[in-house]
Design an enzyme around this catalytic site. Structure first.
Site, PDB file in Angstrom:
ATOM      1  N   HIS A 265       1.354 -28.732 -28.006  1.00 33.76           N
ATOM      2  CA  HIS A 265       0.541 -29.137 -26.836  1.00 33.76           C
ATOM      3  C   HIS A 265       1.370 -28.823 -25.585  1.00 33.76           C
ATOM      4  O   HIS A 265       1.729 -27.676 -25.356  1.00 33.76           O
ATOM      5  CB  HIS A 265       0.190 -30.620 -27.008  1.00 33.76           C
ATOM      6  CG  HIS A 265      -0.862 -31.169 -26.106  1.00 33.76           C
ATOM      7  ND1 HIS A 265      -1.634 -30.401 -25.270  1.00 33.76           N
ATOM      8  CD2 HIS A 265      -1.274 -32.461 -25.896  1.00 33.76           C
ATOM      9  CE1 HIS A 265      -2.478 -31.172 -24.597  1.00 33.76           C
ATOM     10  NE2 HIS A 265      -2.271 -32.434 -24.948  1.00 33.76           N
ATOM     11  N   HIS A 306      -5.014 -20.940 -28.986  1.00 32.48           N
ATOM     12  CA  HIS A 306      -5.535 -22.189 -28.442  1.00 32.48           C
ATOM     13  C   HIS A 306      -6.621 -22.695 -29.373  1.00 32.48           C
ATOM     14  O   HIS A 306      -7.365 -21.902 -29.942  1.00 32.48           O
ATOM     15  CB  HIS A 306      -6.122 -21.960 -27.030  1.00 32.48           C
ATOM     16  CG  HIS A 306      -6.254 -23.225 -26.260  1.00 32.48           C
ATOM     17  ND1 HIS A 306      -7.357 -24.033 -26.368  1.00 32.48           N
ATOM     18  CD2 HIS A 306      -5.408 -23.832 -25.397  1.00 32.48           C
ATOM     19  CE1 HIS A 306      -7.184 -25.083 -25.594  1.00 32.48           C
ATOM     20  NE2 HIS A 306      -6.011 -24.994 -24.998  1.00 32.48           N
ATOM     21  N   ASP A 364       0.454 -21.896 -20.882  1.00 30.80           N
ATOM     22  CA  ASP A 364       1.900 -22.150 -20.934  1.00 30.80           C
ATOM     23  C   ASP A 364       2.732 -20.888 -20.986  1.00 30.80           C
ATOM     24  O   ASP A 364       3.945 -20.938 -20.803  1.00 30.80           O
ATOM     25  CB  ASP A 364       2.229 -23.016 -22.152  1.00 30.80           C
ATOM     26  CG  ASP A 364       1.739 -24.427 -21.939  1.00 30.80           C
ATOM     27  OD1 ASP A 364       1.859 -24.902 -20.805  1.00 30.80           O
ATOM     28  OD2 ASP A 364       1.224 -25.028 -22.886  1.00 30.80           O
TER      29      ASP A 364
HETATM   30  N1  CMC Z   1       1.360 -17.295 -33.335  1.00 33.06           N
HETATM   31  C1  CMC Z   1       1.050 -16.739 -34.517  1.00 33.06           C
HETATM   32  N2  CMC Z   1      -0.027 -17.053 -35.259  1.00 33.06           N
HETATM   33  C2  CMC Z   1      -0.849 -17.999 -34.760  1.00 33.06           C
HETATM   34  C3  CMC Z   1      -0.597 -18.625 -33.523  1.00 33.06           C
HETATM   35  C4  CMC Z   1       0.546 -18.241 -32.798  1.00 33.06           C
HETATM   36  N3  CMC Z   1       0.836 -18.801 -31.634  1.00 33.06           N
HETATM   37  N4  CMC Z   1      -1.584 -19.523 -33.271  1.00 33.06           N
HETATM   38  C5  CMC Z   1      -2.413 -19.461 -34.313  1.00 33.06           C
HETATM   39  N5  CMC Z   1      -1.984 -18.540 -35.210  1.00 33.06           N
HETATM   40  C6  CMC Z   1      -2.656 -18.138 -36.452  1.00 33.06           C
HETATM   41  C7  CMC Z   1      -2.475 -19.183 -37.536  1.00 33.06           C
HETATM   42  O1  CMC Z   1      -1.311 -18.937 -38.314  1.00 33.06           O
HETATM   43  C8  CMC Z   1      -3.751 -19.018 -38.330  1.00 33.06           C
HETATM   44  O2  CMC Z   1      -3.596 -17.864 -39.136  1.00 33.06           O
HETATM   45  P1  CMC Z   1      -4.344 -17.775 -40.584  1.00 33.06           P
HETATM   46  O3  CMC Z   1      -5.807 -17.633 -40.263  1.00 33.06           O
HETATM   47  O4  CMC Z   1      -3.744 -16.545 -41.213  1.00 33.06           O
HETATM   48  O5  CMC Z   1      -4.020 -19.029 -41.334  1.00 33.06           O
HETATM   49  C9  CMC Z   1      -4.806 -18.694 -37.259  1.00 33.06           C
HETATM   50  O6  CMC Z   1      -4.063 -18.101 -36.178  1.00 33.06           O
HETATM   51  C10 CMC Z   1      -5.542 -19.925 -36.748  1.00 33.06           C
HETATM   52  O7  CMC Z   1      -4.576 -20.876 -36.296  1.00 33.06           O
HETATM   53  P2  CMC Z   1      -4.749 -22.460 -36.366  1.00 33.06           P
HETATM   54  O8  CMC Z   1      -3.400 -23.100 -36.501  1.00 33.06           O
HETATM   55  O9  CMC Z   1      -5.784 -22.810 -37.357  1.00 33.06           O
HETATM   56  O10 CMC Z   1      -5.314 -22.756 -34.919  1.00 33.06           O
HETATM   57  P3  CMC Z   1      -5.355 -24.170 -34.231  1.00 33.06           P
HETATM   58  O11 CMC Z   1      -6.552 -24.181 -33.375  1.00 33.06           O
HETATM   59  O12 CMC Z   1      -5.209 -25.285 -35.217  1.00 33.06           O
HETATM   60  O13 CMC Z   1      -4.010 -24.184 -33.335  1.00 33.06           O
HETATM   61  C11 CMC Z   1      -2.518 -24.020 -31.523  1.00 33.06           C
HETATM   62  C12 CMC Z   1      -3.995 -24.013 -31.963  1.00 33.06           C
HETATM   63  C13 CMC Z   1      -2.471 -24.022 -29.997  1.00 33.06           C
HETATM   64  C14 CMC Z   1      -1.800 -25.312 -32.023  1.00 33.06           C
HETATM   65  C15 CMC Z   1      -1.822 -22.746 -32.103  1.00 33.06           C
HETATM   66  O14 CMC Z   1      -2.457 -21.590 -31.639  1.00 33.06           O
HETATM   67  C16 CMC Z   1      -0.325 -22.716 -31.770  1.00 33.06           C
HETATM   68  O15 CMC Z   1       0.484 -23.328 -32.495  1.00 33.06           O
HETATM   69  N6  CMC Z   1       0.056 -21.988 -30.658  1.00 33.06           N
HETATM   70  C17 CMC Z   1       1.432 -21.971 -30.211  1.00 33.06           C
HETATM   71  C18 CMC Z   1       1.746 -23.223 -29.423  1.00 33.06           C
HETATM   72  C19 CMC Z   1       1.101 -23.215 -28.055  1.00 33.06           C
HETATM   73  O16 CMC Z   1       1.213 -22.240 -27.311  1.00 33.06           O
HETATM   74  N7  CMC Z   1       0.482 -24.334 -27.697  1.00 33.06           N
HETATM   75  C20 CMC Z   1      -0.079 -24.531 -26.344  1.00 33.06           C
HETATM   76  C21 CMC Z   1      -1.549 -24.677 -26.357  1.00 33.06           C
HETATM   77  S1  CMC Z   1      -2.211 -24.515 -24.703  1.00 33.06           S
HETATM   78  C22 CMC Z   1      -1.586 -25.829 -23.816  1.00 33.06           C
HETATM   79  C23 CMC Z   1      -2.267 -27.078 -24.151  1.00 33.06           C
HETATM   80  O17 CMC Z   1      -3.498 -27.162 -23.995  1.00 33.06           O
HETATM   81  O18 CMC Z   1      -1.578 -28.037 -24.520  1.00 33.06           O
END
Ligand code: CMC
Length: 428
Positions: A265, A306, A364
């Site tokens: 987050h 995201h 971010d």
């Molecule tokens: N790098 C590489 N792979 C990723 C990433 C990433 N940053 N984000 C998602 N994926 C992949 C993930 O491994 C999954 O792959 P697969 O389909 O093969 O299993 C697919 O994309 C879907 O990901 P998810 O984890 O199901 O997506 P989510 O909606 O649960 O997670 C997130 C969203 C923001 C937690 C995630 O994208 C992440 O960890 N990003 C990096 C951390 C980040 O930048 N966070 C800030 C968010 S914006 C600020 C805020 O609002 O707080």
């Protein structure tokens, strides 16, 4: 309210009618309350498709990359408005008239100082304490200072509390920074605007003069504005959940700060810079992209992806422009970290893995680079996010307690043991 209904048939049981409520824009919701009476819960880990409340503050269309506050697009607000005007808009349901904005700005200036006793909170923390742990604690500590007046049913109290929190958060953030450096606190000044004052309280020498750079002040105003609200994200939902028990709003905001801290987050801006430092050189980017695609490797490209946006985060675009302005002003346009970030973005946006999963830079990705260039230490980045997000949190708390609401109490899919009898210790 329901214009349509959905009918759910489970095995051969009688169909269950579920009312469908239309949204003013975006997806309609199914009211699943009837399921509980039939002996079922809905199952939605991570609340991926659950609307937990009604809200009229912010709308996001993640597929199209649209973010609206009270209907106004974030790009227009970033270009034509300012952070405090947006704060007013979040707290009320319309843009302020000139006199209303003047009164609001004056009120924020009047409330910016913190009580003398709050200064003592800081002495209990080591200088190297993580600033987010200090922010959590001192914000919860404000609940002790303002608990007597607590009356969530009183609109006057709700508005005063919102003003106090928006006004004091930059002061607490700057005090947290100065505590970590062992420097005396610098009090707020009424002749400076919100972002100028923040820079002054952060960087002015004690008792000395500090000339605020207008480009940096404008950048901070935008950083605060771009972070101000993002509907029911993890920290805002945490604030609402805590508020739904009737807890003191300062304590609810402290709960939101705790939720924001995590790298998934608000901690992502800190994580972006740490990741770029770990990558070290543009030559290593392909290796790290490969790691991000490996399901057995926990590495993720921080600042990418995201939960809601499956398109370019509209805030990231504005942040990118601000980033260029700040780096040009500071004469560090050729900063190696920025160049590496741009190269990482270029490679990731062309990579099939990222394209297929619709992973784009989020807010971010660039905010950390701006903050680093201005000289904000990495561990303070999420504190800046706290300062920006406070108006959103308190606007959601205010919206919730201004109408009838229920305590937030999710259910579960139980996977543990059925009833069994206790075994005395000598027979185990
Ligand atoms: N790098 C590489 N792979 C990723 C990433 C990433 N940053 N984000 C998602 N994926 C992949 C993930 O491994 C999954 O792959 P697969 O389909 O093969 O299993 C697919 O994309 C879907 O990901 P998810 O984890 O199901 O997506 P989510 O909606 O649960 O997670 C997130 C969203 C923001 C937690 C995630 O994208 C992440 O960890 N990003 C990096 C951390 C980040 O930048 N966070 C800030 C968010 S914006 C600020 C805020 O609002 O707080």
């Amino acid at each position: 309210m329901a214009e349509r209904s959905a009918s759910l048939t489970i095995n051969a049981e009688a169909p269950i009618e579920l009312p469908v409520y239309p949204a003013s824009v975006g997806p309609a919701v199914l009211d699943v309350g009837a399921l509980t009476r039939q002996g079922y819960f809905t199952y939605d880990p991570g609340f991926v498709s659950t609307a937990s409340c009604d809200s009229a503050i912010t709308y996001i269309d993640g597929d199209e990359g649209i973010l609206l506050h009270r209907g106004y697009p974030i790009e227009q607000l970033a270009e034509q408005s300012g952070h405090l005007e947006l704060c007013y808009l979040l707290l009320h349901d319309r843009l302020p008239r000139p006199a209303e904005l003047r009164d609001f700005v004056d009120s924020i200036k009047r409330h910016a100082a913190v009580d003398e006793q709050a200064l003592n909170f800081y002495t209990g923390f080591r200088r190297d304490a993580h600033p987010m742990s200090i922010m959590c604690a001192v914000t919860a500590g404000l609940a002790a200072l303002y608990h007597d007046a607590f009356d969530a049913d009183d609109e006057g109290y709700r508005v005063d509390t919102a003003h106090r929190l928006i006004a004091k958060m930059p002061t607490l953030a700057a005090m947290t920074y100065r505590h970590s450096r062992g420097e005396p606190f610098v009090p707020p000044r009424e002749d400076l605007d919100y972002a100028e004052n923040f820079l002054h309280m952060m960087f002015a020498p004690a008792g000395g003069d500090y000339e605020v750079n207008p480009v940096l002040a404008r950048a901070f105003d935008r950083i605060f504005l771009l972070h101000a609200d993002h509907e029911q994200n993890a920290s805002t939902s945490t604030v609402r959940m805590a508020g739904s028990t009737g807890a003191n709003p300062f304590a609810c905001i402290a709960a939101g700060i705790a939720a924001l801290w995590g790298p998934a987050h608000g901690g992502a801006n800190e994580a972006v810079l740490n990741m770029l430092a770990e990558i070290g050189s543009p030559d290593n980017i392909p290796k790290y992209i490969k790691r991000a695609k490996d399901r057995d490797d926990p590495f993720r490209v921080m600042g990418f992806g995201h939960r809601v946006y499956k398109n370019y985060d509209p805030r990231a675009k504005v942040m990118q422009d601000t980033c260029r302005e700040v780096l040009a002003e500071l004469g560090v346009d050729h900063d190696p970290t920025l160049q590496m970030a741009q190269e990482l973005e270029r490679i990731a946006l062309e990579d099939e893995f990222f394209v297929e999963r619709r992973l784009y830079p989020n807010v971010d990705f660039y905010s950390g680079i701006i903050l680093k260039a201005i000289g904000i230490p990495v561990e303070m980045f999420t504190v800046i996010f706290v300062t920006g997000r406070t108006p959103g949190w308190i606007a959601h708390w205010k919206e919730m307690v201004s109408a009838p609401y229920k305590i937030g109490r999710p259910r579960q899919l139980y996977t543990g043991e059925d009833r069994r009898d206790y075994v005395p210790i000598d027979r185990r």
